[in-house]
Structure formats: structure tokens, C-alpha cells
Design an enzyme around this catalytic site. Structure first.
Site, PDB file in Angstrom:
ATOM      1  N   TYR A   2      44.289  39.228  50.690  1.00  0.00           N
ATOM      2  CA  TYR A   2      45.265  40.139  49.631  1.00  0.00           C
ATOM      3  C   TYR A   2      44.853  41.550  49.611  1.00  0.00           C
ATOM      4  O   TYR A   2      44.997  42.204  48.831  1.00  0.00           O
ATOM      5  CB  TYR A   2      44.794  39.693  48.252  1.00  0.00           C
ATOM      6  CG  TYR A   2      45.078  37.959  48.220  1.00  0.00           C
ATOM      7  CD1 TYR A   2      46.356  37.380  48.055  1.00  0.00           C
ATOM      8  CD2 TYR A   2      43.959  37.083  48.086  1.00  0.00           C
ATOM      9  CE1 TYR A   2      46.542  36.271  47.940  1.00  0.00           C
ATOM     10  CE2 TYR A   2      44.209  35.906  48.083  1.00  0.00           C
ATOM     11  CZ  TYR A   2      45.391  35.220  48.165  1.00  0.00           C
ATOM     12  OH  TYR A   2      45.565  33.829  47.883  1.00  0.00           O
TER      13      TYR A   2
ATOM     14  N   CYS B 159      48.814  60.115  44.689  1.00  0.00           N
ATOM     15  CA  CYS B 159      49.088  60.759  43.737  1.00  0.00           C
ATOM     16  C   CYS B 159      49.266  59.844  42.166  1.00  0.00           C
ATOM     17  O   CYS B 159      50.382  60.069  41.472  1.00  0.00           O
ATOM     18  CB  CYS B 159      49.920  61.716  43.725  1.00  0.00           C
ATOM     19  SG  CYS B 159      49.742  63.065  45.105  1.00  0.00           S
TER      20      CYS B 159
ATOM     21  N   PRO C 140      43.097  26.781  50.853  1.00  0.00           N
ATOM     22  CA  PRO C 140      42.503  27.979  50.698  1.00  0.00           C
ATOM     23  C   PRO C 140      42.898  29.107  51.274  1.00  0.00           C
ATOM     24  O   PRO C 140      43.341  29.051  52.356  1.00  0.00           O
ATOM     25  CB  PRO C 140      41.053  27.470  51.314  1.00  0.00           C
ATOM     26  CG  PRO C 140      41.401  26.475  52.263  1.00  0.00           C
ATOM     27  CD  PRO C 140      42.490  25.932  51.872  1.00  0.00           C
TER      28      PRO C 140
ATOM     29  N   TYR D 102      43.802  44.290  39.780  1.00  0.00           N
ATOM     30  CA  TYR D 102      43.052  43.170  39.396  1.00  0.00           C
ATOM     31  C   TYR D 102      41.758  43.481  38.692  1.00  0.00           C
ATOM     32  O   TYR D 102      40.998  42.509  37.966  1.00  0.00           O
ATOM     33  CB  TYR D 102      42.704  41.852  40.216  1.00  0.00           C
ATOM     34  CG  TYR D 102      43.859  41.216  40.925  1.00  0.00           C
ATOM     35  CD1 TYR D 102      44.956  40.869  40.207  1.00  0.00           C
ATOM     36  CD2 TYR D 102      43.776  41.029  42.272  1.00  0.00           C
ATOM     37  CE1 TYR D 102      46.030  40.125  40.730  1.00  0.00           C
ATOM     38  CE2 TYR D 102      45.009  40.085  42.668  1.00  0.00           C
ATOM     39  CZ  TYR D 102      45.797  39.741  42.180  1.00  0.00           C
ATOM     40  OH  TYR D 102      46.913  39.046  42.994  1.00  0.00           O
TER      41      TYR D 102
ATOM     42  N   GLY E 179      41.666  27.812  44.846  1.00  0.00           N
ATOM     43  CA  GLY E 179      40.984  28.815  43.776  1.00  0.00           C
ATOM     44  C   GLY E 179      39.438  28.667  44.103  1.00  0.00           C
ATOM     45  O   GLY E 179      38.669  29.111  43.038  1.00  0.00           O
TER      46      GLY E 179
HETATM   47  C1  PLP Z   1      48.007  31.919  46.694  1.00  0.00           C
HETATM   48  C2  PLP Z   1      47.873  30.286  46.672  1.00  0.00           C
HETATM   49  C3  PLP Z   1      46.643  29.562  47.242  1.00  0.00           C
HETATM   50  C4  PLP Z   1      45.591  30.150  47.918  1.00  0.00           C
HETATM   51  O1  PLP Z   1      44.780  30.742  46.769  1.00  0.00           O
HETATM   52  P1  PLP Z   1      43.373  31.381  47.077  1.00  0.00           P
HETATM   53  O2  PLP Z   1      42.700  31.836  45.886  1.00  0.00           O
HETATM   54  O3  PLP Z   1      43.330  32.561  48.083  1.00  0.00           O
HETATM   55  O4  PLP Z   1      42.558  30.477  47.649  1.00  0.00           O
HETATM   56  C5  PLP Z   1      46.860  28.335  47.469  1.00  0.00           C
HETATM   57  N1  PLP Z   1      47.993  27.668  46.890  1.00  0.00           N
HETATM   58  C6  PLP Z   1      48.931  28.257  46.503  1.00  0.00           C
HETATM   59  C7  PLP Z   1      50.202  27.238  45.858  1.00  0.00           C
HETATM   60  C8  PLP Z   1      49.222  29.778  46.246  1.00  0.00           C
HETATM   61  O5  PLP Z   1      50.212  30.148  45.731  1.00  0.00           O
END
Ligand code: PLP
Length: 411
Positions: free
Chosen positions: A357, A329, A261, A303, A219
């Protein structure tokens, strides 16, 4: 020392649109995170494959010393294919079948379970296989409900209030819980919120006598524009390391601290380069329409993510306001009212923060082909995925003869 990838030459050679990843940025981010937690004796970073699952990116992560975080059996297989050992792969699915968990088990990866019924079934069948449990601490990290997964209504994890039930299952099945995990959401803006969630996880951790690691998920927020806020990694590293070391001392056991990460490692390393097909003046704006759309880069539409856009063909041109849109389109706006150096048809635009992503969420919508991916590594351009061809669109399609004379196969 690192120079920028030669975007124009890459687009000339491999065609636009194209994704370009700078390996140097990936390794710098990896080392930054590692360094922030240098005071923790046993640190394990698992790169979240779903952010960018190109095999060469996975190999680079492996080379840097990272393990992998996977959310599907296919990602597990990609990781193994990239040469990562099963014990360095953690598998954290949500809502998958017991058969898929069994397959992951047979491949030897670390399983992370996020559901009590599955935990109970798995514990009865495989009490000898240690598993990690995903805990939902019910802490709201960040503000976007779509990318925040630790709150009360989230489908992810086992509620922190259900720890007594986990313990009952452990006692009855004799299974071993070797890790506790949380992943609260995609944007840690306030490290105090994160540290608060960590305290909840530490408390839960005290209940598991076979514990080997605590996984704090991810996160980490990265900047998308100049002066944008990002997760203060160094400060988080300082504070959480101290707290983690004190916890290990208290329980008298040297645990491993893990993170997963995705975005932090690859977002800024990626640039998406697309060509402007049309410049269209309307009564209210000037559109720059590129040879791409949400089939290639859907985050802005999904998003509302911000991707900084630059005109790399005319960097010194006078800044003008544009709405940058795709060719799909449907409404597919990459950015409105963007100040960009004057655009002429045929110019190349660079979309920043396109490493995470972006390609991994791409599709063939509108029957368009997916672009090539390129890795800029040690001053050299490496093609790491070919641009799709029309044959790729046909692959897997079964062309049935629907004329009356055709013999119909009954089920
Ligand atoms: C998507 C995800 C992450 C990575 O999240 P980021 O925001 O890209 O760092 C880590 N752990 C789990 C379980 C996820 O689903």
C-alpha cells in the site's frame, strides 16, 4: 541466506527516491504462512494484488505458487499478464457494474459477489457460472474503522443475516455457490475474534451444497517496530486448521481453505529510500525534509501508519529527534519526534514496511513524478519499474486550442 539490498548503490544507480523490494523476504513470508497451515490438505493462498501490483511482484508470487486476489478488472488483467491462470485468480470487487462482472466472467476468473441485487441478476443471466459469496459476519476486527470492514455499517459483503435471501436466489435461479468468503478488516490482533468470525462462516457454509472452498480473507498484522504485536500466524494456523479439518469431516467433503494476504506477504519486504533535501531548525523542532511526500507514500497521512525511519548514510551518527516531512505543499509528515542518527542534507533515509500500500497508492500530486521500483532477487538488483519522466505527466492530456479563432467541435 540473504543479505540486505545495497540501498545506497541502488539510489546512486536509479536515483532517489526509490522503492526496493527484497524477494527473499516475500518468499519467507509466503512459506511461513503455508507452513502454518500445512495440516490442511487443500490450501490456496491468493496474494492481494492491491497491496503491490508490480508485474514482477505478481510473477514472483506466481512462481512461489500463490494465486491472486483482485478487486478490479484491471488487476485481473495484470494478473493474467503476469502469467497466472484465470482459475487461480479470485475477483472480489465492491460496488462495480454488472458489465465489469461479465467481463471478469468471460476471462474465466473466480467471481466473488458481495451484493444481493448483483447476485440475483448474475444468477438469472449465468446460472451455469459458479460464484462465491462474500459474507459480512459483523465481527469487528482491529480498532481502526477505516481499515475494518466486517462491522455492521460496512459497505462490504452480504450480511450473515441475509443468508436466507441468498438461498432463495440460488433456488430460484439454479445458480451454484462454490465458495463463501469473508474479509473482516486489516488488523487481526486477537485470533479469538478471528476464530469467532470463522465459526459464523462455517455455519453459513453448511447451507451451500455445491461448496468447494471457504475463503477467510486476510487482515494479518505485521510488526512495524521492534516488539510490535503481530498476528500469531502459527497459533492461528494450528487452531483454524484443526477446526477446518473437523468441519470438512463433518460435512463429508474435502474443501479448500483460502486466504488473501496482501500486507503479510509484501509489507516488510519493501523499503522506501528518499534523500534529505533540507534540514530546517525551527523554534520548536528540527525538520528533515525529503525529496518525496504523500504523493509517494501516503499511509502515514491517510491512516496514521507508522513507518520506521533510519538514516542509512550515517547509521552510527548520534541519535537526535526529528520531524520527517515531505516536499508537498500541504502538511505531509512521515513521522514526528523520531529518534534518528544525525541527519545531514543529502543523506538517504530508509522508510521500512514500504512494500504494501505504498507505491500502489502513489500519485502525481503536485505534478511530481513517481519513483522507480527495484527488486532485490538472488543477490541481484532488477529494475522493475522505471522512474517516471515528464512525458508521463503529459500522457493522455489533450491540449486544446482555446483561442477564439480555433474551430470548436460541438458534441
Ligand atoms: C485488501 C484486501 C485483502 C488484503 O488485505 P491485507 O490486510 O493487505 O492482507 C484481502 N482481501 C480483500 C477482499 C481485500 O480487499
Amino acid at each position: 541466506m540473504s543479505s540486505q539490498p545495497p540501498f545506497e548503490a541502488i539510489a546512486r544507480k536509479h536515483g532517489a527516491p526509490v522503492y526496493v523490494y527484497d524477494a527473499h523476504v516475500i518468499s519467507a513470508q509466503y512459506n511461513r504462512l503455508k507452513n502454518a497451515f500445512r495440516k490442511v490438505e487443500h490450501l490456496k493462498l491468493h496474494y492481494a494484488v492491491k497491496a503491490n501490483s508490480n508485474l514482477s511482484v505478481l510473477r514472483l508470487m506466481h512462481q512461489l505458487g500463490a494465486g491472486l486476489d483482485t478487486v478490479s478488472i484491471e488487476e485481473v488483467r495484470l494478473g493474467l499478464r503476469a502469467g497466472v491462470a484465470p482459475e487461480n485468480i479470485i475477483y472480489t470487487p465492491n460496488g462495480v457494474s454488472i458489465e465489469e462482472l461479465e467481463e471478469a466472467r468471460s476471462l474465466g476468473v473466480q467471481i466473488n459477489i458481495d451484493n444481493l441485487s448483483v447476485l440475483e441478476l448474475f444468477g438469472q443471466r449465468y446460472p451455469e457460472t459458479p460464484v462465491c459469496v462474500r459474507i459480512n459476519p459483523h465481527v469487528m476486527a482491529g480498532g481502526n474503522a477505516n481499515i475494518s470492514v466486517g462491522h455492521i455499517d460496512s459497505k462490504f459483503g452480504i450480511s450473515i443475516h441475509q443468508v436466507p435471501h441468498i438461498l432463495r436466489i440460488v433456488e430460484l435461479t439454479k445458480m451454484r455457490i462454490n465458495g463463501v468468503h469473508m474479509h473482516t478488516g486489516s488488523d487481526i490482533l486477537d485470533i479469538d475474534v478471528f476464530l469467532h468470525a470463522s465459526e459464523i462462516l462455517f455455519e453459513a457454509a453448511t447451507h451451500f451444497k455445491d461448496l468447494e472452498f471457504i475463503d477467510f480473507g486476510s487482515g494479518f498484522k505485521v510488526p512495524y517496530k521492534k516488539d510490535d504485536i503481530e498476528t500469531p500466524i502459527e497459533e492461528l494456523g494450528e487452531k483454524l486448521s484443526e477446526r477446518f479439518n473437523a468441519f470438512c469431516e463433518k460435512i463429508g467433503k474435502p474443501l479448500t481453505l483460502s486466504f488473501e494476504p496482501g500486507k503479510f506477504l509484501v509489507s516488510q519486504a519493501g523499503t522506501f529510500v528518499a534523500k534529505v533535501n533540507v534540514v530546517k531548525q525551527t523554534t520548536s523542532t528540527v525538520f528533515a525534509g525529503v525529496d518525496s511526500g504523500f504523493n509517494h507514500l501516503m499511509r502515514p497521512m491517510l491512516y496514521g501508519s507508522y513507518h520506521h525511519i533510519e538514516n542509512i548514510s550515517n547509521p552510527k551518527g548520534k541519535p537526535r529527534f526529528y520531524s520527517v516531512v515531505g516536499y508537498i505543499c500541504e502538511t505531509d509528515t512521515f513521522g514526528s519526534n523520531r529518534q534518528i542518527a544525525e541527519i545531514t542534507e543529502g543523506d538517504l533515509l530508509a522508510f521500512h514496511n514500504a512494500g504494501a500500500y505504498c507505491f500502489s497508492m502513489s500519485s502525481n500530486y503536485n505534478s511530481r513524478l513517481r519513483p522507480a521500483e527495484v527488486l532485490w532477487y538472488n543477490g541481484e538488483v532488477h529494475l522493475i519499474r522505471s522512474r517516471e519522466t515528464f512525458e508521463d505527466l503529459l500522457k493522455g492530456q489533450v491540449e486544446v486550442d482555446l483561442t477564439a479563432e480555433a474551430k470548436v467541435e460541438t458534441v
